[in-house]
Design a protein around this motif. Structure first.
Motif: not given
Length: 129
Positions: A20-22, A66-71, A121-127
């Motif tokens: 989780h959160t990795d 959750a995820a993060v991308a460049a604007t 994209v950066i992907l954040q792991c959930g559970v």
């Protein structure tokens, strides 16, 4: 042998170790790979495999919270931007420079052959529960 899901043994092995959160990164072929972050390079020619193909396969196999991308993706790559918005539950944006800095914290980078701009994209792991 697995019947479905990700068949690539390196990716499947890394995914089995995530918690989780990795965070993992799906990257185009031009994103710099930070020193010390494992990278599985799937690129075999320009544009192949595509970012969107790998994103789809990863999202079928991994719980993402959750995820993060460049604007910059919003104005420079509308096709990828639309897919990210439609596919990811909690998508946020940072500058491309901040994005590259955040990749240093990833547990894994999957490099595609994608050649369109800002297809990362950066992907954040959930559970699962």
């Amino acid at each position: 042998m697995k019947k479905h899901g990700i068949l690539n043994r390196e990716i499947a092995g890394h995914f089995a170790k995530l918690g989780h959160t990795d965070r993992i990164v799906i990257a185009d072929c031009g994103l710099p790979i930070p020193e010390g972050v494992p990278c599985i390079d799937l690129a075999y020619k320009l544009s192949e495999p595509s970012f969107l193909t790998i994103l789809e396969v990863v999202l079928d196999d991994l719980v993402v919270e959750a995820a993060v991308a460049a604007t910059e993706v919003e104005s420079k790559n509308e096709r990828v931007a639309a897919k990210l918005k439609n596919s990811l539950p909690d998508l946020s944006y940072v500058s491309h420079e901040q994005f590259k800095e955040q990749t240093k914290q990833a547990k894994l980078i999957i490099r595609t052959g994608e050649t369109t701009p800002y297809a990362n994209v950066i992907l954040q792991c959930g559970v699962i529960f």
